[in-house]
Design an enzyme around this catalytic site. Structure first.
Site, PDB file in Angstrom:
ATOM      1  N   TRP A 303       5.747  -7.075   2.251  1.00 54.14           N
ATOM      2  CA  TRP A 303       6.271  -5.990   3.105  1.00 54.14           C
ATOM      3  C   TRP A 303       5.190  -4.953   3.405  1.00 54.14           C
ATOM      4  O   TRP A 303       5.350  -4.086   4.254  1.00 54.14           O
ATOM      5  CB  TRP A 303       7.448  -5.294   2.404  1.00 54.14           C
ATOM      6  CG  TRP A 303       7.064  -4.467   1.194  1.00 54.14           C
ATOM      7  CD1 TRP A 303       6.302  -4.863   0.140  1.00 54.14           C
ATOM      8  CD2 TRP A 303       7.407  -3.103   0.937  1.00 54.14           C
ATOM      9  NE1 TRP A 303       6.161  -3.845  -0.775  1.00 54.14           N
ATOM     10  CE2 TRP A 303       6.839  -2.756  -0.315  1.00 54.14           C
ATOM     11  CE3 TRP A 303       8.144  -2.141   1.617  1.00 54.14           C
ATOM     12  CZ2 TRP A 303       6.980  -1.477  -0.881  1.00 54.14           C
ATOM     13  CZ3 TRP A 303       8.283  -0.888   1.042  1.00 54.14           C
ATOM     14  CH2 TRP A 303       7.710  -0.563  -0.196  1.00 54.14           C
ATOM     15  N   ASP A 304       4.067  -5.045   2.665  1.00 58.21           N
ATOM     16  CA  ASP A 304       2.952  -4.130   2.867  1.00 58.21           C
ATOM     17  C   ASP A 304       2.620  -4.016   4.360  1.00 58.21           C
ATOM     18  O   ASP A 304       2.302  -2.939   4.869  1.00 58.21           O
ATOM     19  CB  ASP A 304       1.696  -4.642   2.140  1.00 58.21           C
ATOM     20  CG  ASP A 304       1.914  -4.870   0.650  1.00 58.21           C
ATOM     21  OD1 ASP A 304       3.058  -5.177   0.258  1.00 58.21           O
ATOM     22  OD2 ASP A 304       0.946  -4.775  -0.113  1.00 58.21           O
ATOM     23  N   GLU A 428       9.160  -1.455  -8.551  1.00 61.40           N
ATOM     24  CA  GLU A 428       9.258  -2.713  -9.298  1.00 61.40           C
ATOM     25  C   GLU A 428       9.404  -2.500 -10.801  1.00 61.40           C
ATOM     26  O   GLU A 428       9.388  -3.465 -11.556  1.00 61.40           O
ATOM     27  CB  GLU A 428       8.037  -3.582  -8.992  1.00 61.40           C
ATOM     28  CG  GLU A 428       8.027  -4.030  -7.545  1.00 61.40           C
ATOM     29  CD  GLU A 428       6.828  -4.872  -7.174  1.00 61.40           C
ATOM     30  OE1 GLU A 428       5.782  -4.745  -7.833  1.00 61.40           O
ATOM     31  OE2 GLU A 428       6.936  -5.657  -6.213  1.00 61.40           O
ATOM     32  N   LYS A 525       7.296   2.584 -10.691  1.00 67.23           N
ATOM     33  CA  LYS A 525       5.948   2.092 -10.417  1.00 67.23           C
ATOM     34  C   LYS A 525       5.403   2.757  -9.150  1.00 67.23           C
ATOM     35  O   LYS A 525       4.210   2.983  -9.012  1.00 67.23           O
ATOM     36  CB  LYS A 525       6.029   0.579 -10.220  1.00 67.23           C
ATOM     37  CG  LYS A 525       4.697  -0.126 -10.080  1.00 67.23           C
ATOM     38  CD  LYS A 525       4.936  -1.627  -9.950  1.00 67.23           C
ATOM     39  CE  LYS A 525       3.657  -2.396  -9.815  1.00 67.23           C
ATOM     40  NZ  LYS A 525       3.906  -3.801  -9.422  1.00 67.23           N
ATOM     41  N   GLN A 526       6.310   3.037  -8.218  1.00 67.46           N
ATOM     42  CA  GLN A 526       5.869   3.507  -6.890  1.00 67.46           C
ATOM     43  C   GLN A 526       6.997   4.223  -6.165  1.00 67.46           C
ATOM     44  O   GLN A 526       8.152   4.158  -6.597  1.00 67.46           O
ATOM     45  CB  GLN A 526       5.420   2.306  -6.069  1.00 67.46           C
ATOM     46  CG  GLN A 526       6.532   1.326  -5.759  1.00 67.46           C
ATOM     47  CD  GLN A 526       6.026  -0.096  -5.598  1.00 67.46           C
ATOM     48  OE1 GLN A 526       5.947  -0.831  -6.554  1.00 67.46           O
ATOM     49  NE2 GLN A 526       5.681  -0.460  -4.371  1.00 67.46           N
TER      50      GLN A 526
HETATM   51  O1  IFM Z   1       4.115  -5.403  -2.136  1.00 64.05           O
HETATM   52  C1  IFM Z   1       3.472  -4.823  -3.216  1.00 64.05           C
HETATM   53  C2  IFM Z   1       4.528  -4.276  -4.161  1.00 64.05           C
HETATM   54  O2  IFM Z   1       5.283  -3.272  -3.538  1.00 64.05           O
HETATM   55  C3  IFM Z   1       3.881  -3.701  -5.392  1.00 64.05           C
HETATM   56  N1  IFM Z   1       3.099  -4.720  -6.037  1.00 64.05           N
HETATM   57  C4  IFM Z   1       2.055  -5.246  -5.178  1.00 64.05           C
HETATM   58  C5  IFM Z   1       2.608  -5.840  -3.912  1.00 64.05           C
HETATM   59  C6  IFM Z   1       1.458  -6.318  -3.017  1.00 64.05           C
HETATM   60  O3  IFM Z   1       0.665  -5.251  -2.624  1.00 64.05           O
END
Ligand code: IFM
Length: 658
Positions: A303-304, A428, A525-526
């Site tokens: 999805w990046d 995640e 994580k984000q």
């Molecule tokens: O898509 C990302 C995910 O959101 C976090 N881990 C790494 C992936 C690839 O960059």
């Protein structure tokens, strides 16, 4: 032009692997790591072709119905860099000096090395090279060898070396190597399992020259790879001239000028440069999480692309954006098949893939990230709004309808509204939850956009109503007592992560703790809810409360995190905080902040740094059918200037510190 030159001094950490990544060259089709011509230390040479992968079955200890079946791993191909040089009977083996400079202005790399033999005979090696954007099958080099302290015979051998897998596995879920040997037949190579063919046409050299101390020997090498056995005759200088024109056009549309901070100016240019280099251009390939600069994440597309990279391309390089979106359209059949396999309607796009098939072996952090469907729909919609390219949207609308159909069959109507259960949001470190706020927002938008398109194209009358109703009834959890947006139904009831007891070296948590331990805690994580707020802003007071609650719980272990927090901090009128997040994201790979730049660039973060400037400091938002900007410059940045495209017009935005 200082800030268009990336040199070794710009890298905080001079580890060989990072150098090879940062100076890697790519053109959307092929990428070449900047390894040493005569290796003197551990190095990871190689080249890649976008979407050229090998498959092998995923071996599960315990399997279950519908698990992803195959790994798809990008193939590390040829080492185009290394050569052997002998002076008399002695090889050049020891590196005395090196300088590497990449001219971002035209995508040409300049390397200069001084090597010596054991007995002290010294020679200089100058290499100019580029991955051609005029002819994407070409990687070209011009090499000059000069004796420094002797006159005599020099023997040069240079031949592209195919790198076959070593089978050395690393304990890091973010890297994996393709493990089957490639089949080679004349100029054709084939991956045994995925049966993908690649053809090559390579120059090589094996010669002996007699040189005086003040003389040199210069030669060019053209390496071509293509999916068809058809190659044009090309000429080095001609390709280089064309490269200059292409890059000049790129910078004219996409450059961002920052005054007040030289380092960040360089950082953002390096990031934009890599974005231009690694984006697939043929509608059949996309943008790997590490671009074409390393084998991290196996060359997979996530999805990046939609959420972090496409805004940059849509606003400044819409033709590239269209190719990236065309790739999604091209894998719609696999997404339809996947939804059917999981017993749902419509289409479910793979979490990580190249072929379009799901390859995530760990479904709680893979397939369960259903938000990818909404992310893809969002990117098509943004392209639609910004370019007004009706023809392309007409051609692609089945993507939107079928992702909407998926939501309708996956979610359900309850007393609370339309609910979506058992999903993983962007964070995640929290998995398999009900009503992840971000996912519900993206699904809501996906359903609404499907209904809007159905109306625009006068079709699917009956479904249109259902999509609209589900969208309007979407459930969002809210904690009335604390006045907080709920990341999901259970997050706020969890125990906070023991940050005070976690040593620094235990980050990223994913490498040190079992998922069960991580998932049962309040730890991110984000950006998750904060990302949703970036895209769909809520009243400022609400965003403030949510930011102050979620950000301290966020490890930023994912490189996708900081940039988003920066944008939201800007909008909240917190310029210092925004500046710190932006500075981290602008220089993340230059400083090797994540500790794994050697595996490849963090492409999403690079796109995120563009968001930090344009959505954050310049406050870009679409309101109604208009582009709006707001000056959020932090005091460290005195001027910000860039261009964006909107509905056929180009706008030059120029902000000065007020
Ligand atoms: O898509 C990302 C995910 O959101 C976090 N881990 C790494 C992936 C690839 O960059």
């Amino acid at each position: 032009m200082k800030n268009f030159i990336l040199s070794l001094d710009d890298l905080g950490n001079q580890e060989q692997g990072n150098i090879e990544t940062l100076f890697a060259q790519a053109n959307g089709f092929l990428g070449v790591r900047a390894s040493l011509p005569i290796p003197v230390r551990a190095s990871n040479p190689g080249s890649f072709v976008n979407g050229y992968y090998e498959t092998h079955p995923i071996i599960y200890g315990e399997t279950a119905y519908g698990y992803a079946k195959n790994h798809e791993t990008i193939v590390k191909l040829f080492d185009f860099k290394s050569m052997e040089i002998k002076i008399g009977e002695e090889k050049l083996t020891k590196l005395m000096q090196q300088s590497i400079e990449c001219d971002l202005m035209n995508g040409v790399l300049h390397e200069c090395y001084e090597y010596t033999t054991v007995s002290g005979l010294q020679a200089r090696l100058e290499i100019e090279s580029f991955a051609s954007h005029a002819n994407r099958s070409v990687y070209a080099q011009k090499i000059k060898i000069s004796p420094l302290n002797f006159s005599g015979p020099i023997e040069i051998k240079k031949k592209a070396k195919l790198i076959q897998p070593t089978g050395n596995a690393e304990f890091d879920p973010r890297v994996r190597e393709a493990s089957t040997k490639l089949l080679v037949n004349a100029n054709q190579i084939v991956t045994p399992n995925s049966s993908l063919s690649l053809f090559t046409a390579f120059d090589s050299i094996d010669t002996k020259v007699q040189l005086d101390k003040n003389e040199n020997f210069e030669f060019t090498q053209i390496y071509q790879m293509a999916r068809q056995n058809h190659f044009e005759t090309v000429e080095y200088e001609q390709l280089k001239a064309e490269q200059e024109v292409i890059f000049a056009e790129f910078w004219d549309k996409s450059d961002i000028q920052i005054e007040g901070d030289e380092e960040l100016q360089k950082g953002i240019r390096v990031n934009l440069y890599h974005l231009f280099n690694s984006a697939g251009r043929d509608g059949k390939t996309n943008f790997a999480a590490k671009g074409l600069t390393g084998e991290g994440y196996e060359g997979h597309y996530f999805w990046d692309t939609e959420m972090y990279l496409l805004p940059f391309f849509i606003y400044t390089q819409p033709e590239i954006a269209k190719e990236l979106l065309s790739y999604r359209l091209s894998i719609l059949p696999q997404a339809l098949e996947r939804a059917k396999e999981l017993d749902f309607d419509g289409a479910l796009f793979a979490w990580r893939t190249q072929s379009g098939n799901e390859t995530s072996a760990y479904y709680p952090a893979g397939t369960a990230q259903l938000h990818i469907n909404g992310d893809i729909a969002y990117a098509f919609q943004l392209y639609d709004q910004v370019t007004g390219d009706e023809e392309f949207i007409a051609k692609s609308r089945e993507v939107i309808y079928n992702t909407a159909r998926f939501w309708l069959s996956y979610g359900f109507m309850s007393k609370r509204g339309f609910e979506i259960h058992e999903v993983t949001g962007p964070d995640e470190y929290t998995a398999l939850v009900n009503n992840n706020y971000y996912t519900n927002k993206m699904a809501q938008n996906n359903l609404a956009y499907a209904s809007e398109l159905a109306e625009r194209f006068s079709e699917h009358l009956y479904e249109r109503e259902n999509w609209k109703n589900a969208s309007e009834a979407m459930f969002f959890g809210y904690d009335e007592a604390r006045k907080l947006t709920k990341q999901d139904d259970s997050f706020l009831d969890k125990e906070p992560w023991p940050f005070n007891e976690t040593p620094k070296e235990n980050y990223p948590l994913l490498l040190h703790y079992h998922p069960m331990k991580i998932y049962k805690h309040q730890v991110l994580k984000q950006a998750d809810t904060i990302l949703a707020h970036m895209i769909y802003p809520e009243p400022e007071e609400q965003i403030k409360r949510d930011f102050d609650f979620y950000e301290p719980l966020t490890t930023h272990d994912s490189s996708l995190s900081r940039a988003i927090h920066g944008v939201v901090a800007s909008r909240l009128g917190r310029p210092n905080e925004a500046y710190r997040f932006f500075a981290d994201s602008a220089t993340m790979d230059l400083s090797d902040m994540q500790g794994n730049a050697a595996h490849g660039i963090h492409a999403a973060n690079m796109g995120g740094s563009w968001l930090g400037l344009v959505y954050g400091f310049a406050g870009l938002q679409i309101e109604g059918n208009e582009l709006k900007f707001k000056n959020h410059l932090p005091e460290q940045i005195t001027r910000l200037s860039f261009k964006v495209h909107f509905q056929g017009k180009s706008y030059h935005v120029d902000f000065k510190k007020q």
